[in-house]
Design a protein around this motif. Structure first.
Motif, PDB file in Angstrom:
ATOM      1  N   GLN A 121       0.838  -1.195   0.000  1.00  0.00           N
ATOM      2  CA  GLN A 121       0.000   0.000   0.000  1.00  0.00           C
ATOM      3  C   GLN A 121       0.875   1.248   0.000  1.00  0.00           C
ATOM      4  O   GLN A 121       0.584   2.214  -0.719  1.00  0.00           O
ATOM      5  CB  GLN A 121      -0.921   0.012   1.209  1.00  0.00           C
ATOM      6  N   ALA A 122       1.939   1.223   0.782  1.00  0.00           N
ATOM      7  CA  ALA A 122       2.839   2.378   0.847  1.00  0.00           C
ATOM      8  C   ALA A 122       3.500   2.622  -0.501  1.00  0.00           C
ATOM      9  O   ALA A 122       3.634   3.772  -0.942  1.00  0.00           O
ATOM     10  CB  ALA A 122       3.895   2.159   1.926  1.00  0.00           C
ATOM     11  N   VAL A 123       3.878   1.548  -1.179  1.00  0.00           N
ATOM     12  CA  VAL A 123       4.518   1.698  -2.491  1.00  0.00           C
ATOM     13  C   VAL A 123       3.516   2.211  -3.514  1.00  0.00           C
ATOM     14  O   VAL A 123       3.850   3.061  -4.349  1.00  0.00           O
ATOM     15  CB  VAL A 123       5.167   0.375  -2.935  1.00  0.00           C
ATOM     16  N   ILE A 124       2.286   1.728  -3.465  1.00  0.00           N
ATOM     17  CA  ILE A 124       1.250   2.228  -4.377  1.00  0.00           C
ATOM     18  C   ILE A 124       1.060   3.732  -4.169  1.00  0.00           C
ATOM     19  O   ILE A 124       0.970   4.497  -5.130  1.00  0.00           O
ATOM     20  CB  ILE A 124      -0.079   1.475  -4.169  1.00  0.00           C
ATOM     21  N   ASN A 125       1.025   4.152  -2.929  1.00  0.00           N
ATOM     22  CA  ASN A 125       0.874   5.577  -2.640  1.00  0.00           C
ATOM     23  C   ASN A 125       2.091   6.372  -3.103  1.00  0.00           C
ATOM     24  O   ASN A 125       1.951   7.512  -3.566  1.00  0.00           O
ATOM     25  CB  ASN A 125       0.605   5.790  -1.151  1.00  0.00           C
ATOM     26  N   ALA A 126       3.281   5.781  -3.008  1.00  0.00           N
ATOM     27  CA  ALA A 126       4.490   6.465  -3.492  1.00  0.00           C
ATOM     28  C   ALA A 126       4.444   6.643  -5.006  1.00  0.00           C
ATOM     29  O   ALA A 126       4.823   7.696  -5.534  1.00  0.00           O
ATOM     30  CB  ALA A 126       5.737   5.679  -3.092  1.00  0.00           C
ATOM     31  N   VAL A 127       3.966   5.625  -5.706  1.00  0.00           N
ATOM     32  CA  VAL A 127       3.829   5.735  -7.163  1.00  0.00           C
ATOM     33  C   VAL A 127       2.790   6.798  -7.512  1.00  0.00           C
ATOM     34  O   VAL A 127       2.994   7.605  -8.428  1.00  0.00           O
ATOM     35  CB  VAL A 127       3.472   4.370  -7.790  1.00  0.00           C
ATOM     36  N   ALA A 128       1.694   6.833  -6.776  1.00  0.00           N
ATOM     37  CA  ALA A 128       0.677   7.862  -7.015  1.00  0.00           C
ATOM     38  C   ALA A 128       1.268   9.251  -6.806  1.00  0.00           C
ATOM     39  O   ALA A 128       1.027  10.169  -7.598  1.00  0.00           O
ATOM     40  CB  ALA A 128      -0.524   7.650  -6.102  1.00  0.00           C
ATOM     41  N   ALA A 129       2.069   9.407  -5.757  1.00  0.00           N
ATOM     42  CA  ALA A 129       2.709  10.699  -5.496  1.00  0.00           C
ATOM     43  C   ALA A 129       3.666  11.066  -6.633  1.00  0.00           C
ATOM     44  O   ALA A 129       3.725  12.228  -7.061  1.00  0.00           O
ATOM     45  CB  ALA A 129       3.456  10.670  -4.170  1.00  0.00           C
ATOM     46  N   ALA A 130       4.396  10.079  -7.136  1.00  0.00           N
ATOM     47  CA  ALA A 130       5.314  10.343  -8.253  1.00  0.00           C
ATOM     48  C   ALA A 130       4.542  10.727  -9.510  1.00  0.00           C
ATOM     49  O   ALA A 130       4.960  11.621 -10.258  1.00  0.00           O
ATOM     50  CB  ALA A 130       6.194   9.119  -8.506  1.00  0.00           C
ATOM     51  N   LEU A 131       3.412  10.081  -9.746  1.00  0.00           N
ATOM     52  CA  LEU A 131       2.593  10.431 -10.913  1.00  0.00           C
ATOM     53  C   LEU A 131       2.047  11.855 -10.797  1.00  0.00           C
ATOM     54  O   LEU A 131       2.048  12.610 -11.778  1.00  0.00           O
ATOM     55  CB  LEU A 131       1.433   9.441 -11.057  1.00  0.00           C
ATOM     56  N   VAL A 132       1.581  12.216  -9.611  1.00  0.00           N
ATOM     57  CA  VAL A 132       1.084  13.577  -9.412  1.00  0.00           C
ATOM     58  C   VAL A 132       2.232  14.572  -9.577  1.00  0.00           C
ATOM     59  O   VAL A 132       2.063  15.617 -10.210  1.00  0.00           O
ATOM     60  CB  VAL A 132       0.405  13.722  -8.036  1.00  0.00           C
ATOM     61  N   GLY A 133       3.402  14.240  -9.044  1.00  0.00           N
ATOM     62  CA  GLY A 133       4.559  15.113  -9.216  1.00  0.00           C
ATOM     63  C   GLY A 133       4.916  15.292 -10.678  1.00  0.00           C
ATOM     64  O   GLY A 133       5.224  16.408 -11.125  1.00  0.00           O
ATOM     65  N   LEU A 134       4.854  14.216 -11.448  1.00  0.00           N
ATOM     66  CA  LEU A 134       5.130  14.306 -12.881  1.00  0.00           C
ATOM     67  C   LEU A 134       4.087  15.171 -13.577  1.00  0.00           C
ATOM     68  O   LEU A 134       4.425  16.036 -14.387  1.00  0.00           O
ATOM     69  CB  LEU A 134       5.171  12.912 -13.497  1.00  0.00           C
ATOM     70  N   ALA A 135       2.823  14.959 -13.257  1.00  0.00           N
ATOM     71  CA  ALA A 135       1.758  15.756 -13.876  1.00  0.00           C
ATOM     72  C   ALA A 135       1.929  17.237 -13.556  1.00  0.00           C
ATOM     73  O   ALA A 135       1.788  18.096 -14.433  1.00  0.00           O
ATOM     74  CB  ALA A 135       0.393  15.258 -13.404  1.00  0.00           C
ATOM     75  N   LEU A 136       2.242  17.538 -12.317  1.00  0.00           N
ATOM     76  CA  LEU A 136       2.437  18.941 -11.936  1.00  0.00           C
ATOM     77  C   LEU A 136       3.658  19.543 -12.619  1.00  0.00           C
ATOM     78  O   LEU A 136       3.636  20.710 -13.034  1.00  0.00           O
ATOM     79  CB  LEU A 136       2.558  19.069 -10.415  1.00  0.00           C
ATOM     80  N   ALA A 137       4.729  18.752 -12.749  1.00  0.00           N
ATOM     81  CA  ALA A 137       5.922  19.249 -13.439  1.00  0.00           C
ATOM     82  C   ALA A 137       5.624  19.528 -14.907  1.00  0.00           C
ATOM     83  O   ALA A 137       6.087  20.526 -15.464  1.00  0.00           O
ATOM     84  CB  ALA A 137       7.065  18.243 -13.308  1.00  0.00           C
ATOM     85  N   VAL A 138       4.854  18.669 -15.526  1.00  0.00           N
ATOM     86  CA  VAL A 138       4.485  18.877 -16.931  1.00  0.00           C
ATOM     87  C   VAL A 138       3.616  20.131 -17.060  1.00  0.00           C
ATOM     88  O   VAL A 138       3.820  20.952 -17.948  1.00  0.00           O
ATOM     89  CB  VAL A 138       3.758  17.641 -17.496  1.00  0.00           C
ATOM     90  N   MET A 139       2.661  20.281 -16.151  1.00  0.00           N
ATOM     91  CA  MET A 139       1.778  21.453 -16.210  1.00  0.00           C
ATOM     92  C   MET A 139       2.550  22.740 -15.975  1.00  0.00           C
ATOM     93  O   MET A 139       2.258  23.760 -16.589  1.00  0.00           O
ATOM     94  CB  MET A 139       0.652  21.313 -15.185  1.00  0.00           C
ATOM     95  N   ALA A 140       3.555  22.698 -15.105  1.00  0.00           N
ATOM     96  CA  ALA A 140       4.327  23.900 -14.787  1.00  0.00           C
ATOM     97  C   ALA A 140       5.513  24.090 -15.725  1.00  0.00           C
ATOM     98  O   ALA A 140       6.172  25.119 -15.682  1.00  0.00           O
ATOM     99  CB  ALA A 140       4.833  23.822 -13.345  1.00  0.00           C
ATOM    100  N   HIS A 141       5.775  23.086 -16.563  1.00  0.00           N
ATOM    101  CA  HIS A 141       6.930  23.137 -17.467  1.00  0.00           C
ATOM    102  C   HIS A 141       8.226  23.328 -16.686  1.00  0.00           C
ATOM    103  O   HIS A 141       9.096  24.087 -17.092  1.00  0.00           O
ATOM    104  CB  HIS A 141       6.780  24.240 -18.517  1.00  0.00           C
ATOM    105  N   ASP A 142       8.349  22.642 -15.562  1.00  0.00           N
ATOM    106  CA  ASP A 142       9.507  22.833 -14.704  1.00  0.00           C
ATOM    107  C   ASP A 142       9.978  21.494 -14.164  1.00  0.00           C
ATOM    108  O   ASP A 142       9.191  20.740 -13.601  1.00  0.00           O
ATOM    109  CB  ASP A 142       9.129  23.765 -13.538  1.00  0.00           C
ATOM    110  N   ALA A 143      11.254  21.214 -14.305  1.00  0.00           N
ATOM    111  CA  ALA A 143      11.881  20.030 -13.722  1.00  0.00           C
ATOM    112  C   ALA A 143      11.200  18.731 -14.144  1.00  0.00           C
ATOM    113  O   ALA A 143      10.989  17.841 -13.335  1.00  0.00           O
ATOM    114  CB  ALA A 143      11.948  20.149 -12.209  1.00  0.00           C
TER     115      ALA A 143
END
Length: 119
Positions: free
Chosen positions: A34-56
């Motif tokens: 469960q913790a790993v699934i949540n970590a992957v979800a956090a990484a996906l959200v981080g990627l989506a936010l980075a794409v939206m912000a065009h940063d990092a």
């Protein structure tokens, strides 16, 4: 993209609660999975936010790769630490090659020096 708006933490909470709910009603996942699934979800959200912000974006992609590898190992992928390191190194190389195409040097390249003439 208005899916996340200003509430990425809310979406991550929703994922965490959904995983816990599914586990409570029969999905066979351990607490560490469960913790790993949540970590992957956090990484996906981080990627989506980075794409939206065009940063990092490169850093977000590498974070996602690490999280997905952790998820795979958490669910039984039997790779040695060396194999995991090689895969992450390859991912880093691909991201570095992509980053190189996205960066413009602040100064022009210098011209090749003229050959010295015999004196």
């Amino acid at each position: 993209m208005k899916l996340f708006n200003r509430e990425p933490a809310m979406w991550l909470g929703l994922v965490a609660i959904t995983v816990k709910l599914l586990a409570a009603f029969g999905l066979d996942v351990s607490a560490s999975q469960q913790a790993v699934i949540n970590a992957v979800a956090a990484a996906l959200v981080g990627l989506a936010l980075a794409v939206m912000a065009h940063d990092a974006i490169g850093a977000a992609v590498l974070g996602l790769a690490q999280a997905v590898l952790a998820l795979a190992v958490g669910f039984g992928l039997d790779w040695s630490a060396e194999q995991q390191a090689v895969v992450l190194a390859a991912a880093s190389a691909v991201v570095a090659m992509w980053d190189r195409t996205q960066i413009t040097a602040p100064a022009p390249a210098t011209a090749a020096p003229r050959p010295l003439s015999g004196v």
